[in-house]
Design a protein around this motif. Structure first.
Motif, PDB file in Angstrom:
ATOM      1  N   HIS A   1      12.212  13.866  -0.965  1.00  0.00           N
ATOM      2  CA  HIS A   1      11.929  12.597  -1.431  1.00  0.00           C
ATOM      3  C   HIS A   1      10.275  12.376  -0.844  1.00  0.00           C
ATOM      4  CE1 HIS A   1      16.287  12.074  -1.487  1.00  0.00           C
ATOM      5  NE2 HIS A   1      15.956  11.632  -2.706  1.00  0.00           N
TER       6      HIS A   1
ATOM      7  N   GLN B   1      10.111   3.214   3.240  1.00  0.00           N
ATOM      8  CA  GLN B   1      11.499   2.747   2.715  1.00  0.00           C
ATOM      9  C   GLN B   1      10.961   2.523   1.034  1.00  0.00           C
ATOM     10  OE1 GLN B   1      13.849   2.059   4.790  1.00  0.00           O
ATOM     11  NE2 GLN B   1      12.306   2.632   6.262  1.00  0.00           N
TER      12      GLN B   1
ATOM     13  N   TYR C   1       7.496   1.879   7.020  1.00  0.00           N
ATOM     14  CA  TYR C   1       8.344   1.108   8.214  1.00  0.00           C
ATOM     15  C   TYR C   1       7.800   1.682   9.337  1.00  0.00           C
ATOM     16  CZ  TYR C   1      12.194  -0.234  11.131  1.00  0.00           C
ATOM     17  OH  TYR C   1      12.868  -0.805  12.353  1.00  0.00           O
TER      18      TYR C   1
ATOM     19  N   ASN D   1      11.342  17.392   3.270  1.00  0.00           N
ATOM     20  CA  ASN D   1      12.510  16.537   2.537  1.00  0.00           C
ATOM     21  C   ASN D   1      11.754  16.113   1.062  1.00  0.00           C
ATOM     22  OD1 ASN D   1      12.805  13.553   1.728  1.00  0.00           O
ATOM     23  ND2 ASN D   1      14.055  13.661   3.569  1.00  0.00           N
TER      24      ASN D   1
ATOM     25  N   VAL E   1      18.226   4.471  -5.980  1.00  0.00           N
ATOM     26  CA  VAL E   1      18.791   4.341  -4.572  1.00  0.00           C
ATOM     27  C   VAL E   1      17.840   3.726  -3.503  1.00  0.00           C
ATOM     28  CG1 VAL E   1      20.244   5.548  -2.977  1.00  0.00           C
ATOM     29  CG2 VAL E   1      20.577   6.067  -5.214  1.00  0.00           C
ATOM     30  N   GLN E   2      18.005   2.831  -2.492  1.00  0.00           N
ATOM     31  CA  GLN E   2      17.568   2.426  -1.863  1.00  0.00           C
ATOM     32  C   GLN E   2      17.463   3.437  -0.543  1.00  0.00           C
ATOM     33  OE1 GLN E   2      15.268  -0.026  -1.223  1.00  0.00           O
ATOM     34  NE2 GLN E   2      14.780   0.587   0.847  1.00  0.00           N
ATOM     35  N   LEU E   3      16.329   4.234  -0.244  1.00  0.00           N
ATOM     36  CA  LEU E   3      16.219   5.125   0.757  1.00  0.00           C
ATOM     37  C   LEU E   3      15.369   4.768   1.885  1.00  0.00           C
ATOM     38  CD1 LEU E   3      16.555   8.351  -1.647  1.00  0.00           C
ATOM     39  CD2 LEU E   3      18.324   7.593  -0.104  1.00  0.00           C
ATOM     40  N   SER E   4      15.613   5.446   3.090  1.00  0.00           N
ATOM     41  CA  SER E   4      14.894   5.535   4.125  1.00  0.00           C
ATOM     42  C   SER E   4      14.350   7.101   4.346  1.00  0.00           C
ATOM     43  CB  SER E   4      15.526   4.905   5.375  1.00  0.00           C
ATOM     44  OG  SER E   4      14.692   4.991   6.529  1.00  0.00           O
ATOM     45  N   VAL E   5      12.804   7.391   3.858  1.00  0.00           N
ATOM     46  CA  VAL E   5      12.504   8.559   4.067  1.00  0.00           C
ATOM     47  C   VAL E   5      11.886   8.996   5.061  1.00  0.00           C
ATOM     48  CG1 VAL E   5      11.174  10.058   2.434  1.00  0.00           C
ATOM     49  CG2 VAL E   5      12.468   8.347   1.627  1.00  0.00           C
ATOM     50  N   PRO E   6      12.129   9.965   5.824  1.00  0.00           N
ATOM     51  CA  PRO E   6      11.342  10.322   6.913  1.00  0.00           C
ATOM     52  C   PRO E   6       9.979  11.085   6.650  1.00  0.00           C
ATOM     53  CG  PRO E   6      12.889  12.055   6.623  1.00  0.00           C
ATOM     54  CD  PRO E   6      13.272  10.835   5.656  1.00  0.00           C
TER      55      PRO E   6
ATOM     56  N   ILE F   1       6.841   5.247  10.706  1.00  0.00           N
ATOM     57  CA  ILE F   1       7.769   6.080  11.254  1.00  0.00           C
ATOM     58  C   ILE F   1       8.852   6.624   9.880  1.00  0.00           C
ATOM     59  CG2 ILE F   1       8.045   5.903  13.606  1.00  0.00           C
ATOM     60  CD1 ILE F   1      10.384   4.148  13.265  1.00  0.00           C
TER      61      ILE F   1
END
Lengths: 370, 61
Positions: free
Chosen positions: B40, B22, B12, B38, B28-33, B19
Motif C-alpha cells: 500500500h 491513513q 498521521y 508494504n 477499506v480504511q487502512l493505516s499504512v506504515p 508515522i
C-alpha cells in the motif's frame, strides 16, 4: 534390526516402467517441495468477498488474488466442493453479468525468498485441480516479477468436461536468471478465464519471452461475464522444481495457517465482549488509548492495519468508551502500537487494560500481502 | 494489472513527526506504515510521484 528393500523394477500405476525421476525423488525435497501456500484452500481468514468488479481482491481462501476488470460482478469463497483427497476449493462465482470489456482471472503470487528453491532446476511444474461450468481453452501464465515484469510465459490448458474436477499439469522452462532472496514478488501465476483481444491477439512461443500483453490469454474464447451460472474453482495447487508433478503435498492446518499469517492476520471476536488477540494497553483521560500487540508470526513486511466494529480498553472498573477509530503506529514486521481515538475514559491516566470488542465478528487485521 | 483506488490519504503524526498514512484503499480504511515493501505504501508513493495522488498533512495535535 536393519533391513534392505531390494527391487528389480519400479512400475507406475499405469503399468509402465518407472524411474526415480517419475517418482519425483530426483529433484527437490520430499517435503516442502510445494512452493504454494494454502494450495488446498484450507485457510480462509477473510471469509467470502463479494461485489468484485474492478480491481485485485483478497477474499475466500488466503493467498488467492483474482484480477477483474470489465467482466461483470464476482464473489470469491472457500467452497466445500473438492476432488477426492481435498476438503475445499477456491471458487470464483459470477454474481451479475456484464459486457466483457477487459479481463478476469485467478492469480497467486510467490515470494522471491521461496523461489530461490527453483534456481537449481531448469524446469518447474505447475499442477492443480480445476472445475468450471465452461469447457474450453484457458491459459496458465507465470509472470516473472523479479525481472521487473519484463518476462512472461503462457501455456494453454483445456477443461474437457463441464462441472467435473480435472487435474492439469503444465511444465515450464525456468527463466534462465536466478531468483534472488528477498521479500518481494518473484513468480506470479495467472489463470486467465476471459479476455478481450488486446490480451490474446499474439500466439506465445511457449517459452519465456519479452512481455507482451497480447500473448497472455491467447486461444481463450469463453466469456465468463455472460451468465451468473459461470464459475471457476481451483484447488490442489502445487508448484515444484523439475518436470514431474509429484502427488500434492498436504500440509497440516496449523502449518498452513502460520504460513498464511506471514501475509495476513485477522483476529476476530467470536462472542460479544471478546478479546480479539493479544493487545495490551494503557489509558488516557484525553480520550486516546494505546495498545501494543505482537504478530502471530514474523510478517513479510510491516503490515497495513484495518479494523471493523467498536472496541474499548477494558481496565477493571474504568472501561473506556467504545470507538471504531483506531490507527497503527511504530509498525514493524513483528509488532505494532494501536492508537484508539475518541474513546472517553473516566479512570486514571496510564491505567492498564486490554482491547475488547463490542460484538462478535468485530476484528482487527494486518495486511502484508505482496 | 489493476491499480489500487486510493482516496482520503492523510498523514498521521505524533509529536510533530509523521508515522503512518491513513487512507481508503479499494474501499477499506487502512493505516499504512511508512515502510517500503508494504504494497500500500509503495502504491501510494507511486501515485504521488505520478502526480495522481496528494497526501494531506496531518491534523494539528
Amino acid at each position: 534390526m536393519s533391513s534392505i528393500i531390494k527391487v528389480d523394477t519400479i512400475q507406475l500405476a499405469d503399468g509402465t516402467a518407472g524411474t526415480i525421476e517419475n517418482l519425483g525423488l530426483a529433484t527437490g525435497a520430499l517435503s516442502h517441495r510445494n512452493l504454494i501456500i494454502n494450495g488446498a484452500c484450507q485457510i480462509a481468514q477473510r471469509g467470502t468477498v463479494t461485489g468484485m468488479t474492478n480491481g485485485s481482491y483478497h477474499g475466500g481462501p488466503d493467498r488467492f488474488y483474482p484480477y477483474i476488470n470489465g467482466a461483470g460482478t464476482w464473489s470469491q469463497s472457500q467452497a466445500a466442493d473438492a476432488p477426492d483427497g481435498f476438503a475445499y476449493s477456491c471458487k470464483l462465482q459470477c454474481t451479475a453479468t456484464g459486457t466483457l470489456t477487459n479481463y478476469i482471472g485467478q492469480r497467486y503470487i510467490i515470494e522471491s525468498n521461496d523461489c530461490v528453491a527453483l534456481n537449481e532446476s531448469d524446469t518447474f511444474t505447475v499442477s492443480f485441480w480445476v472445475k468450471s461450468n465452461k469447457t474450453g481453452t484457458y491459459t496458465c501464465e507465470p509472470y516473472d516479477a523479479s525481472s521487473g515484469g519484463s518476462q512472461s510465459v503462457s501455456k494453454q490448458f483445456t477443461i474437457n468436461s463441464a462441472d467435473t474436477w480435472e487435474k492439469k499439469t503444465i511444465t515450464y522452462n525456468k527463466n534462465p536468471h536466478d531468483y534472488p532472496a528477498g521479500t518481494g514478488q518473484a513468480l506470479v501465476l495467472h489463470w486467465w478465464l476471459s479476455a478481450v483481444s488486446t490480451w490474446k491477439d499474439t500466439e506465445p512461443t511457449g517459452d519465456w519471452q519479452d512481455f507482451d500483453s497480447g500473448f497472455r490469454a491467447y486461444g481463450i474464447t469463453n466469456d465468463f461475464a455472460d451468465s451468473t451460472s459461470n464459475y471457476f474453482s481451483i484447488t490442489g495447487v502445487q508448484v515444484e522444481a523439475g518436470s514431474v508433478a509429484t502427488p500434492f503435498e498436504h500440509r497440516s492446518y496449523a502449518e498452513e495457517l502460520a504460513r498464511c499469517q506471514r501475509y495476513y492476520i485477522r483476529r476476530s471476536a467470536t462472542t460479544t465482549l471478546d478479546y480479539p488477540g493479544d493487545c495490551h494497553g494503557w489509558a488516557s483521560t484525553g480520550g486516546t488509548q494505546q495498545f501494543i500487540t505482537r504478530f502471530d508470526t514474523v510478517m513479510r513486511a510491516a503490515p497495513s492495519f484495518s479494523s471493523s466494529g467498536n472496541f474499548r480498553l477494558q481496565s477493571g472498573t474504568h472501561d473506556s468508551g467504545w470507538s471504531s477509530t483506531i490507527s497503527a503506529a511504530n509498525t514493524s514486521n513483528i509488532a505494532t502500537r494501536l492508537v484508539m481515538s475518541d474513546a472517553t475514559f473516566s479512570g486514571t491516566n496510564n491505567d492498564a487494560g486490554v482491547l475488547q470488542a463490542q460484538s462478535a465478528g468485530n476484528y482487527i487485521a494486518f495486511d502484508a500481502e505482496m | 494489472m489493476n491499480e489500487m483506488t486510493i482516496t482520503n490519504a492523510q498523514y498521521y503524526a505524533e509529536d510533530g513527526a509523521n508515522i503512518s498514512i491513513q487512507a481508503t484503499i479499494d474501499g477499506v480504511q487502512l493505516s499504512v506504515p511508512l515502510v517500503q515493501g508494504n504494497r500500500h505504501y509503495d502504491e501510494i508513493m507511486r501515485q504521488v510521484d505520478a502526480g495522481t495522488l496528494t497526501i494531506q498533512e496531518a491534523d494539528s495535535e
